[in-house]
Design a protein around this motif. Sequence first.
Motif, PDB file in Angstrom:
ATOM      1  N   THR A 160      -7.615   1.791  -8.811  1.00  0.00           N
ATOM      2  CA  THR A 160      -8.261   1.646 -10.206  1.00  0.00           C
ATOM      3  C   THR A 160      -7.881   0.243 -10.697  1.00  0.00           C
ATOM      4  O   THR A 160      -6.880  -0.172 -10.580  1.00  0.00           O
ATOM      5  N   SER A 161      -8.841  -0.224 -11.264  1.00  0.00           N
ATOM      6  CA  SER A 161      -8.726  -1.600 -12.136  1.00  0.00           C
ATOM      7  C   SER A 161      -8.171  -2.594 -11.170  1.00  0.00           C
ATOM      8  O   SER A 161      -7.174  -3.126 -11.358  1.00  0.00           O
ATOM      9  N   ALA A 162      -8.952  -2.585  -9.916  1.00  0.00           N
ATOM     10  CA  ALA A 162      -8.656  -3.634  -8.971  1.00  0.00           C
ATOM     11  C   ALA A 162      -8.401  -5.184  -9.212  1.00  0.00           C
ATOM     12  O   ALA A 162      -9.101  -5.636 -10.161  1.00  0.00           O
ATOM     13  N   HIS A 163      -7.338  -5.784  -8.586  1.00  0.00           N
ATOM     14  CA  HIS A 163      -6.946  -7.067  -9.046  1.00  0.00           C
ATOM     15  C   HIS A 163      -6.876  -7.908  -7.701  1.00  0.00           C
ATOM     16  O   HIS A 163      -6.539  -7.104  -6.843  1.00  0.00           O
ATOM     17  N   PRO A 164      -6.812  -9.179  -7.561  1.00  0.00           N
ATOM     18  CA  PRO A 164      -6.871  -9.782  -6.305  1.00  0.00           C
ATOM     19  C   PRO A 164      -5.523  -9.505  -5.495  1.00  0.00           C
ATOM     20  O   PRO A 164      -5.603  -9.369  -4.439  1.00  0.00           O
ATOM     21  N   GLU A 165      -4.347  -9.141  -6.264  1.00  0.00           N
ATOM     22  CA  GLU A 165      -3.391  -8.906  -5.634  1.00  0.00           C
ATOM     23  C   GLU A 165      -3.262  -7.300  -4.863  1.00  0.00           C
ATOM     24  O   GLU A 165      -2.488  -7.130  -3.926  1.00  0.00           O
ATOM     25  N   ASP A 166      -4.334  -6.646  -5.162  1.00  0.00           N
ATOM     26  CA  ASP A 166      -4.387  -5.352  -4.324  1.00  0.00           C
ATOM     27  C   ASP A 166      -5.208  -5.528  -3.153  1.00  0.00           C
ATOM     28  O   ASP A 166      -5.457  -4.576  -2.323  1.00  0.00           O
ATOM     29  N   SER A 167      -5.995  -6.648  -2.899  1.00  0.00           N
ATOM     30  CA  SER A 167      -6.410  -6.875  -1.637  1.00  0.00           C
ATOM     31  C   SER A 167      -5.546  -6.752  -0.410  1.00  0.00           C
ATOM     32  O   SER A 167      -4.374  -7.413  -0.430  1.00  0.00           O
ATOM     33  N   SER A 168      -6.021  -6.083   0.245  1.00  0.00           N
ATOM     34  CA  SER A 168      -5.268  -5.493   1.531  1.00  0.00           C
ATOM     35  C   SER A 168      -5.825  -4.768   2.465  1.00  0.00           C
ATOM     36  O   SER A 168      -6.992  -4.564   2.386  1.00  0.00           O
ATOM     37  N   GLN A 224      -1.213  -2.513   4.513  1.00  0.00           N
ATOM     38  CA  GLN A 224      -0.705  -3.520   5.319  1.00  0.00           C
ATOM     39  C   GLN A 224      -1.261  -4.862   4.984  1.00  0.00           C
ATOM     40  O   GLN A 224      -2.376  -4.921   4.914  1.00  0.00           O
ATOM     41  N   PHE A 225      -0.166  -5.886   4.771  1.00  0.00           N
ATOM     42  CA  PHE A 225      -0.526  -7.135   4.457  1.00  0.00           C
ATOM     43  C   PHE A 225      -0.646  -7.866   5.848  1.00  0.00           C
ATOM     44  O   PHE A 225      -0.146  -7.485   6.855  1.00  0.00           O
ATOM     45  N   LEU A 280       3.187  -1.882   8.321  1.00  0.00           N
ATOM     46  CA  LEU A 280       2.532  -0.740   7.553  1.00  0.00           C
ATOM     47  C   LEU A 280       3.751  -0.282   6.543  1.00  0.00           C
ATOM     48  O   LEU A 280       4.779  -0.023   6.835  1.00  0.00           O
ATOM     49  N   MET A 281       3.371  -0.158   5.239  1.00  0.00           N
ATOM     50  CA  MET A 281       4.216   0.373   4.136  1.00  0.00           C
ATOM     51  C   MET A 281       3.434   1.609   3.608  1.00  0.00           C
ATOM     52  O   MET A 281       2.496   1.715   3.134  1.00  0.00           O
ATOM     53  N   LEU A 282       4.222   2.610   3.894  1.00  0.00           N
ATOM     54  CA  LEU A 282       3.872   3.851   3.228  1.00  0.00           C
ATOM     55  C   LEU A 282       3.765   3.921   1.880  1.00  0.00           C
ATOM     56  O   LEU A 282       4.614   3.564   0.956  1.00  0.00           O
ATOM     57  N   MET A 283       2.532   4.324   1.218  1.00  0.00           N
ATOM     58  CA  MET A 283       2.319   4.185  -0.115  1.00  0.00           C
ATOM     59  C   MET A 283       2.451   5.540  -0.904  1.00  0.00           C
ATOM     60  O   MET A 283       2.989   5.758  -1.745  1.00  0.00           O
ATOM     61  N   ALA A 284       1.800   6.747   0.046  1.00  0.00           N
ATOM     62  CA  ALA A 284       1.967   8.103  -0.723  1.00  0.00           C
ATOM     63  C   ALA A 284       1.583   9.099   0.493  1.00  0.00           C
ATOM     64  O   ALA A 284       0.884   8.982   1.646  1.00  0.00           O
TER      65      ALA A 284
END
Lengths: 114, 112
Positions: free
Chosen positions: A82-90, A38-39, A44-48
């Motif tokens: 894995t190998s998190a980046h700022p765009e993974d912030s959520s 969720q941004f 909410l967006m289902l991931m898996a």
Amino acid sequence: GAVVSQHPSRVICKSGTSVKIECRSLDFQATTMFWYRQFPKQSLMLMATSNEGSKATYEQGVEKDKFLINHASLTLSTLTVTSAHPEDSSFYICSARWTGETQYFGPGTRLLVL
Amino acid sequence: AQSVTQLDSQVPVFEEAPVELRCNYSSSVSVYLFWYVQYPNQGLQLLLKYLSGSTLVKGINGFEAEFNKSQTSFHLRKPSVHISDTAEYFCAVSSNDYKLSFGAGTTVTVRA
């Protein structure tokens, strides 16, 4: 009844590191667990979707090698970024169901990648 | 595939006034319908659900919703709101695969 917990509730990490989030069903055995993202100010967006003992099913556009999901037991599922980046912030939220249609949600984990 | 449209992004309402949050869905198969509430920085709490049977569903905290198949709607109502009802409300739909599709959410702000 039907309580789902998540740990940690908040995590800050450096770019390039990996982060593991746990989702536990405390008073029931979860046939299926779901992971959502969720941004801010969004839905909410289902991931898996994960079933105990089998590989997770990822939604279109979700990188399975980046978001590793393990459902090792009927009460525990983990999401590793894995190998998190700022765009993974959520805000990452899990849910669980055992029988029937209702999903019970965890309190969420806020991830901030610096 | 199914989708959900919440027609109001923000609903300001005075305390003790009634509130209605509108939700429409589209699906080619039979669906299950849900309303969830989310307080700031928290997960989702189930308010009520429609699976089958009576089209008027009563939930927690005085909320109720009515399933209207012909209009493909599942509007949420509460006759008298409290300050504590200030939150984000999500309508969701699922079918036999149990995957939830959420609407964009409605922010309810209750003022004294």
